[in-house]
Scaffold this motif. Structure first.
Motif, PDB file in Angstrom:
ATOM      1  N   THR A   1      43.264  79.187   3.758  1.00  7.83           N
ATOM      2  CA  THR A   1      43.684  81.288   2.620  1.00  7.83           C
ATOM      3  C   THR A   1      44.733  81.623   3.266  1.00  7.83           C
ATOM      4  OG1 THR A   1      44.260  81.416   5.390  1.00  7.83           O
ATOM      5  CG2 THR A   1      42.081  81.367   6.188  1.00  7.83           C
ATOM      6  N   ASN A   2      45.212  82.285   2.693  1.00 11.24           N
ATOM      7  CA  ASN A   2      46.395  82.947   2.799  1.00 11.24           C
ATOM      8  C   ASN A   2      47.144  82.581   3.568  1.00 11.24           C
ATOM      9  OD1 ASN A   2      45.367  85.113   4.214  1.00 11.24           O
ATOM     10  ND2 ASN A   2      45.697  86.601   1.903  1.00 11.24           N
ATOM     11  N   GLU A   3      46.765  82.357   4.244  1.00  9.59           N
ATOM     12  CA  GLU A   3      47.924  82.602   6.276  1.00  9.59           C
ATOM     13  C   GLU A   3      48.284  80.963   6.390  1.00  9.59           C
ATOM     14  OE1 GLU A   3      48.804  85.168   7.460  1.00  9.59           O
ATOM     15  OE2 GLU A   3      47.843  85.759   5.508  1.00  9.59           O
ATOM     16  N   MET A   4      47.494  79.567   5.656  1.00  8.17           N
ATOM     17  CA  MET A   4      47.743  78.311   6.196  1.00  8.17           C
ATOM     18  C   MET A   4      48.911  78.146   5.315  1.00  8.17           C
ATOM     19  SD  MET A   4      45.506  77.081   7.555  1.00  8.17           S
ATOM     20  CE  MET A   4      45.908  75.357   7.405  1.00  8.17           C
ATOM     21  N   HIS A   5      49.884  78.281   4.786  1.00  5.38           N
ATOM     22  CA  HIS A   5      51.527  77.828   4.280  1.00  5.38           C
ATOM     23  C   HIS A   5      51.826  77.756   5.097  1.00  5.38           C
ATOM     24  CE1 HIS A   5      52.902  81.921   3.469  1.00  5.38           C
ATOM     25  NE2 HIS A   5      51.784  82.299   3.554  1.00  5.38           N
ATOM     26  N   LYS A   6      52.069  78.609   6.238  1.00  3.01           N
ATOM     27  CA  LYS A   6      52.822  79.057   7.213  1.00  3.01           C
ATOM     28  C   LYS A   6      53.156  78.482   8.076  1.00  3.01           C
ATOM     29  CE  LYS A   6      52.005  84.263   7.180  1.00  3.01           C
ATOM     30  NZ  LYS A   6      51.507  85.725   7.880  1.00  3.01           N
ATOM     31  N   HIS A   7      52.360  77.037   8.278  1.00  2.13           N
ATOM     32  CA  HIS A   7      52.153  76.331   9.158  1.00  2.13           C
ATOM     33  C   HIS A   7      52.679  75.176   8.592  1.00  2.13           C
ATOM     34  CE1 HIS A   7      49.418  78.888  11.048  1.00  2.13           C
ATOM     35  NE2 HIS A   7      47.942  77.924  10.206  1.00  2.13           N
ATOM     36  N   TYR A   8      52.399  74.584   7.170  1.00  2.00           N
ATOM     37  CA  TYR A   8      53.047  73.172   6.732  1.00  2.00           C
ATOM     38  C   TYR A   8      54.265  73.825   6.311  1.00  2.00           C
ATOM     39  CZ  TYR A   8      51.072  75.017   2.784  1.00  2.00           C
ATOM     40  OH  TYR A   8      50.771  75.716   1.324  1.00  2.00           O
ATOM     41  N   GLU A   9      54.496  75.092   5.835  1.00  2.00           N
ATOM     42  CA  GLU A   9      56.239  75.586   5.633  1.00  2.00           C
ATOM     43  C   GLU A   9      56.887  75.140   6.891  1.00  2.00           C
ATOM     44  OE1 GLU A   9      56.303  79.334   3.949  1.00  2.00           O
ATOM     45  OE2 GLU A   9      55.466  78.641   1.499  1.00  2.00           O
ATOM     46  N   SER A  10      56.385  76.203   7.947  1.00  2.00           N
ATOM     47  CA  SER A  10      57.549  75.730   9.248  1.00  2.00           C
ATOM     48  C   SER A  10      57.360  74.939   9.270  1.00  2.00           C
ATOM     49  CB  SER A  10      56.239  77.161  10.355  1.00  2.00           C
ATOM     50  OG  SER A  10      55.419  75.699  10.135  1.00  2.00           O
ATOM     51  N   TRP A  11      56.965  73.820   8.682  1.00  2.00           N
ATOM     52  CA  TRP A  11      56.645  72.428   9.465  1.00  2.00           C
ATOM     53  C   TRP A  11      57.750  71.669   8.836  1.00  2.00           C
ATOM     54  CZ3 TRP A  11      55.946  68.214  13.060  1.00  2.00           C
ATOM     55  CH2 TRP A  11      56.322  66.713  12.638  1.00  2.00           C
ATOM     56  N   ALA A  12      57.829  71.550   7.548  1.00  2.00           N
ATOM     57  CA  ALA A  12      58.697  71.452   6.246  1.00  2.00           C
ATOM     58  C   ALA A  12      59.966  71.834   6.161  1.00  2.00           C
ATOM     59  CB  ALA A  12      57.885  71.103   4.792  1.00  2.00           C
ATOM     60  N   CYS A  13      60.219  73.190   6.971  1.00  2.00           N
ATOM     61  CA  CYS A  13      61.531  73.502   6.687  1.00  2.00           C
ATOM     62  C   CYS A  13      62.385  72.751   7.550  1.00  2.00           C
ATOM     63  CB  CYS A  13      62.121  75.332   6.816  1.00  2.00           C
ATOM     64  SG  CYS A  13      61.106  75.486   8.836  1.00  2.00           S
ATOM     65  N   LEU A  14      61.838  72.477   8.633  1.00  2.00           N
ATOM     66  CA  LEU A  14      62.962  71.018   9.977  1.00  2.00           C
ATOM     67  C   LEU A  14      63.329  69.601   9.097  1.00  2.00           C
ATOM     68  CD1 LEU A  14      61.006  72.066  13.143  1.00  2.00           C
ATOM     69  CD2 LEU A  14      62.511  73.280  11.969  1.00  2.00           C
ATOM     70  N   GLY A  15      63.253  69.911   7.564  1.00  2.00           N
ATOM     71  CA  GLY A  15      62.985  68.268   7.671  1.00  2.00           C
ATOM     72  C   GLY A  15      62.087  67.099   7.358  1.00  2.00           C
ATOM     73  N   HIS A  16      60.386  67.882   7.999  1.00  2.00           N
ATOM     74  CA  HIS A  16      59.573  66.983   7.923  1.00  2.00           C
ATOM     75  C   HIS A  16      59.127  66.528   6.283  1.00  2.00           C
ATOM     76  CE1 HIS A  16      60.601  66.655  12.203  1.00  2.00           C
ATOM     77  NE2 HIS A  16      60.154  68.011  12.535  1.00  2.00           N
ATOM     78  N   GLU A  17      58.249  65.970   6.752  1.00  2.00           N
ATOM     79  CA  GLU A  17      57.353  65.084   5.466  1.00  2.00           C
ATOM     80  C   GLU A  17      56.277  65.672   5.815  1.00  2.00           C
ATOM     81  OE1 GLU A  17      57.651  61.469   3.999  1.00  2.00           O
ATOM     82  OE2 GLU A  17      59.718  61.535   2.740  1.00  2.00           O
ATOM     83  N   PHE A  18      55.398  66.333   4.080  1.00  2.00           N
ATOM     84  CA  PHE A  18      53.430  66.453   5.006  1.00  2.00           C
ATOM     85  C   PHE A  18      52.497  66.745   3.555  1.00  2.00           C
ATOM     86  CE2 PHE A  18      54.964  70.206   3.115  1.00  2.00           C
ATOM     87  CZ  PHE A  18      53.730  70.752   2.564  1.00  2.00           C
ATOM     88  N   GLU A  19      51.670  65.758   4.333  1.00  2.00           N
ATOM     89  CA  GLU A  19      50.248  65.963   3.481  1.00  2.00           C
ATOM     90  C   GLU A  19      49.515  66.724   3.735  1.00  2.00           C
ATOM     91  OE1 GLU A  19      50.598  64.048   0.407  1.00  2.00           O
ATOM     92  OE2 GLU A  19      51.809  62.872   0.359  1.00  2.00           O
ATOM     93  N   THR A  20      48.385  67.318   2.543  1.00  2.00           N
ATOM     94  CA  THR A  20      47.121  68.267   2.845  1.00  2.00           C
ATOM     95  C   THR A  20      46.340  67.997   2.144  1.00  2.00           C
ATOM     96  OG1 THR A  20      47.517  69.252   1.302  1.00  2.00           O
ATOM     97  CG2 THR A  20      49.096  70.884   2.842  1.00  2.00           C
ATOM     98  N   TYR A  21      44.824  67.677   3.242  1.00  2.00           N
ATOM     99  CA  TYR A  21      44.080  67.196   2.938  1.00  2.00           C
ATOM    100  C   TYR A  21      43.250  68.453   3.846  1.00  2.00           C
ATOM    101  CZ  TYR A  21      38.960  65.636   3.239  1.00  2.00           C
ATOM    102  OH  TYR A  21      37.719  65.118   2.343  1.00  2.00           O
ATOM    103  N   THR A  22      42.091  68.790   2.153  1.00  2.00           N
ATOM    104  CA  THR A  22      41.449  70.356   2.539  1.00  2.00           C
ATOM    105  C   THR A  22      39.695  70.025   2.038  1.00  2.00           C
ATOM    106  OG1 THR A  22      43.761  71.244   1.601  1.00  2.00           O
ATOM    107  CG2 THR A  22      41.258  72.479   1.786  1.00  2.00           C
ATOM    108  N   TYR A  23      39.366  70.580   2.968  1.00  2.00           N
ATOM    109  CA  TYR A  23      37.605  70.809   2.169  1.00  2.00           C
ATOM    110  C   TYR A  23      37.238  72.036   2.862  1.00  2.00           C
ATOM    111  CZ  TYR A  23      36.733  70.978   7.427  1.00  2.00           C
ATOM    112  OH  TYR A  23      36.982  71.164   8.890  1.00  2.00           O
ATOM    113  N   THR A  24      36.224  71.870   2.364  1.00  2.00           N
ATOM    114  CA  THR A  24      35.335  73.396   1.888  1.00  2.00           C
ATOM    115  C   THR A  24      34.612  73.405   2.913  1.00  2.00           C
ATOM    116  OG1 THR A  24      35.403  73.427   0.103  1.00  2.00           O
ATOM    117  CG2 THR A  24      34.349  75.008   0.481  1.00  2.00           C
TER     118      THR A  24
END
Length: 310
Positions: A1-24
């Motif tokens: 959804t258009n809210e999902m980015h908040k989760h990984y941005e809040s993680w990345a802004c602390l200096g952490h790395e992330f990868e995403t896996y998306t399915y329908t």
């Protein structure tokens, strides 16, 4: 959804790395489901070799199996379930099943739920948001161009089990009659537009919130509460939500029970930017102190035994 980015941005802004896996997530169609979906998720997680896994899914939909979650936790990394609607009863059977089967290292209510079935043993939090989307310090209220505004989808109308008709749409329509400026959220297919929404919130002095859950049967703490707090805005929250469990009504925000009560508050405050700013700054301080990404993810990492992990 258009809210999902908040989760990984809040993680990345602390200096952490992330990868995403998306399915329908809807059931049906040609996308993977069942064992094939499980296999693809396990393969992706094995390839990523993460320090932690965060899962966000939909209720009663095309989801990985209990066995898949257990394999991820046991064989690959500590696992976290983020649920934005833990207050909503349709979720409860799944949440309890995941807990019984030991699917996750920790389950997290993102909606400040006061009555979800795991509130005594799991984490109850508010939506994490990267504060960089909002000016620091917040824009002075005397310089804001929107006195009374709402950023969000108008929602729908629903008929409850007891026959009452409710929903966000009629409330928004009533408030428009006494000056509410409405900016709909961009559709999820339009990517990267959240900053425009954040700019709108940051330029608004007074913003109402409508805390009904997706089923309209209960109330929870919307992410909008945190957004208005990060913007230093004056929040008008509907009475009956769990928001007082986190912020003091009459101090960090104001409550309304009817649209007429909301109208009276707006009439009293519309020409007093100093007062709306005072409410906004008190909410800003509380959000910053207790609900920033560092505090949010710190509590989760602690439950996963990963303090200091990158």
């Amino acid at each position: 959804t258009n809210e999902m980015h908040k989760h990984y941005e809040s993680w990345a802004c602390l200096g952490h790395e992330f990868e995403t896996y998306t399915y329908t997530h809807p059931k049906g169609g040609n996308w993977p489901s069942g064992g094939k979906l499980d296999d693809e998720i396990i393969a992706a997680a094995t390839n990523y070799k993460p320090d932690a896994i965060v899962y966000v899914g939909a209720c009663k939909s095309n989801t990985p199996s209990v066995d898949c979650f257990k394999r991820l936790r046991k064989d690959i990394a500590p696992t976290v379930h983020l649920c934005s609607d833990a207050e909503d009863e349709p979720w409860w059977d799944e949440l309890k099943l995941y807990d019984k089967e030991g699917c996750f290292s920790v389950q997290v209510s993102l909606d400040g739920s006061s009555s979800w079935p795991l509130k005594e043993t799991q984490l109850t939090e508010l939506t994490p948001i990267d504060p960089a989307h909002y000016p620091i310090p917040p824009k002075p209220h005397k310089d804001r161009t929107i006195t009374f505004g709402f950023a969000g989808n108008p929602g729908s109308i629903s008929k409850l089990k007891d026959g009452r008709v409710t929903g966000r749409r009629p409330l928004v329509a009533e408030m428009i009659q006494f000056g509410l400026k409405h900016r709909p959220r961009d559709h999820e297919s339009i990517k990267g537009t959240y900053q425009k929404c954040a700019d709108y919130i940051a330029d608004t002095r007074i913003m109402p919130n409508f805390p009904l859950t997706g089923s309209y049967e209960r109330m929870h703490v919307k992410g909008r509460v945190v957004e208005v707090g990060l913007a230093g805005g004056c929040l008008l929250e509907m009475k009956g939500s769990p928001t007082p469990n986190f912020f003091e009504p009459g101090v960090a925000y104001l409550e309304w029970e009817t649209t007429e009560a909301a109208r009276q508050i707006v009439e009293r405050l519309k020409d007093n930017p100093d007062e709306t700013q005072a409410f906004g700054m008190r909410l800003w301080e509380k959000v910053k102190a207790n609900h920033g990404p560092d505090k949010f993810w710190g509590r989760i990492l602690h439950r996963c035994g990963l303090n200091g992990a990158s």
